[in-house]
Design an enzyme around this catalytic site. Sequence first.
Site, PDB file in Angstrom:
ATOM      1  N   SER A 122       0.821  -1.208   0.000  1.00 25.17           N
ATOM      2  CA  SER A 122       0.000   0.000   0.000  1.00 25.17           C
ATOM      3  C   SER A 122       0.856   1.260   0.000  1.00 25.17           C
ATOM      4  O   SER A 122       1.639   1.493  -0.903  1.00 25.17           O
ATOM      5  CB  SER A 122      -0.961  -0.056   1.185  1.00 25.17           C
ATOM      6  OG  SER A 122      -1.937   0.941   1.106  1.00 25.17           O
TER       7      SER A 122
ATOM      8  N   ASP B  26      -5.690   2.198  -3.501  1.00 21.90           N
ATOM      9  CA  ASP B  26      -6.967   2.052  -2.801  1.00 21.90           C
ATOM     10  C   ASP B  26      -7.301   3.299  -1.979  1.00 21.90           C
ATOM     11  O   ASP B  26      -8.332   3.348  -1.324  1.00 21.90           O
ATOM     12  CB  ASP B  26      -7.005   0.786  -1.934  1.00 21.90           C
ATOM     13  CG  ASP B  26      -5.964   0.767  -0.822  1.00 21.90           C
ATOM     14  OD1 ASP B  26      -5.154   1.717  -0.729  1.00 21.90           O
ATOM     15  OD2 ASP B  26      -5.959  -0.209  -0.048  1.00 21.90           O
TER      16      ASP B  26
ATOM     17  N   ASP C 108      -0.918   1.199  -4.033  1.00 23.22           N
ATOM     18  CA  ASP C 108      -1.820   0.206  -4.633  1.00 23.22           C
ATOM     19  C   ASP C 108      -3.163   0.811  -5.020  1.00 23.22           C
ATOM     20  O   ASP C 108      -4.091   0.086  -5.387  1.00 23.22           O
ATOM     21  CB  ASP C 108      -2.008  -0.996  -3.715  1.00 23.22           C
ATOM     22  CG  ASP C 108      -2.788  -0.673  -2.450  1.00 23.22           C
ATOM     23  OD1 ASP C 108      -2.839   0.513  -2.063  1.00 23.22           O
ATOM     24  OD2 ASP C 108      -3.342  -1.607  -1.840  1.00 23.22           O
TER      25      ASP C 108
ATOM     26  N   ASP D  79      -2.214   6.168  -3.441  1.00 24.31           N
ATOM     27  CA  ASP D  79      -1.075   5.520  -2.811  1.00 24.31           C
ATOM     28  C   ASP D  79      -0.584   4.397  -3.714  1.00 24.31           C
ATOM     29  O   ASP D  79      -1.054   4.241  -4.841  1.00 24.31           O
ATOM     30  CB  ASP D  79      -1.435   5.012  -1.410  1.00 24.31           C
ATOM     31  CG  ASP D  79      -2.570   4.001  -1.440  1.00 24.31           C
ATOM     32  OD1 ASP D  79      -3.350   4.012  -2.411  1.00 24.31           O
ATOM     33  OD2 ASP D  79      -2.701   3.203  -0.496  1.00 24.31           O
TER      34      ASP D  79
END
Length: 451
Positions: free
Chosen positions: A102, A247, A245, A243
């Site tokens: 993340s 999400d 990833d 960010d």
Amino acid sequence: MGRLFGTDGVRGRANADLTPELALAVAVAAAHTLAETDKSHPPLAVVGRDTRASGEMLEAAVVAGLTSAGANVVRVGVLPTPAVAFLTAEAKADLGVMLSASHNPMPDNGIKLFAAGGHKLPDEIEMRIEAAVEANATTAWERPIGAGVGRVHDLLDGADHYVQHLVGTVPHRLDGIKVVVDCANGAAAEVAPVAYREAGAEVIAIYAEPDGLNINDDCGSNHIDALRAAVVEHGAHLGIAHDGDADRCVAVTADGEEVDGDQVMAILALAMREAGELTQDTLVATVMSNLGLRLAMSAQGIRLVETKVGDRYVLEELRASGLALGGEQSGHIVMPAYATTGDGVLTGLHLMSRMAATGKSLADLAGVVTKLPQVLINVPVGDRTVGAAAPAVRAEVERAEAELGETGRVLLRPSGTEPLVRVMVEAATEATARSVAERIAEQVRSASPVA
């Protein structure tokens, strides 16, 4: 064996804490656990990753583990976490695996697992997988041979399919909106600019050249100074930061002022209520959301339900109560009608759609929330449970709450992973918030000093 799963999967420094051997063991255990749940067919798994160089190594280990346990694998390559969840549901797969840490820096990586339908794994399944990892470490497991070994296929158009899904959810096109998007040199680099352009926006992409090492490196949702400058430089209507990833979604106004997840949730809640889509006129947020969000929603006739910190708890409440919108101050926003997990690109699309539909600036829309000054102190302690529960600490918290009344609040919670007690205070002024937080922090230090 220590607890493997945190609030967002397994995470650690790649090739040190999170080794290929551990990744393989988790994959094998996940395949076995799913096979025990449904033995009617070989398990099917969708595997994706973000742009970290270590993701290539860990992907190989995960795929080897899954196929060695008899699961078939569809590799989707570099995609956002919510895209992997979406494709897991679309493929009717039994398991989704995302390799990402993340917003964490590049040396870290992680394994996020999704159940059938693209939902996060329940605690009970995670515990069974952990037990299987431990059992397989000490007892040889029966390996399939011949036709029983799983097969691997590559899905080449997963990004296109995901973008089409996202753009199809937008209630109002984004024509006339100019946006700078910070892709964090991560999984958003390919899909976010394309999705925003296809929905009608003029897009300037920054930090969209991942090289495997530069993910989240002074960019993305945790480092927005460059985004602020780029928005002003290009005369854009707003900026959006994701960010590693993708999400998360945080935004900045045309003047470069941050709009956090609390404000984004408020904007979307009002839009959805107006469209008759905000189930039970209720928004779900965590206890870390600013008191200003609760006050703003109350003034608008919207109920706010609070959960523990962590998007998994927001998701659990949304599913349990059949609600339509929730999220975290950090920018994890969940819209269950369109996604099974937090989706930064989906959030960005709907935020800009609201701007286009109303003709209002992001600053005007975000103004519905007046954020109270918030001070957070992380107090090192010898024992986090003692530090949070000591009578002198509780007495100081009660005194502070009586002093603040309805103009502020106190949140005291032990860290789930570190020897820390987190003291958060909101008040009408920053000076008051800091003074109260320091008082409580001092009591915490006294109750459980570091050895």
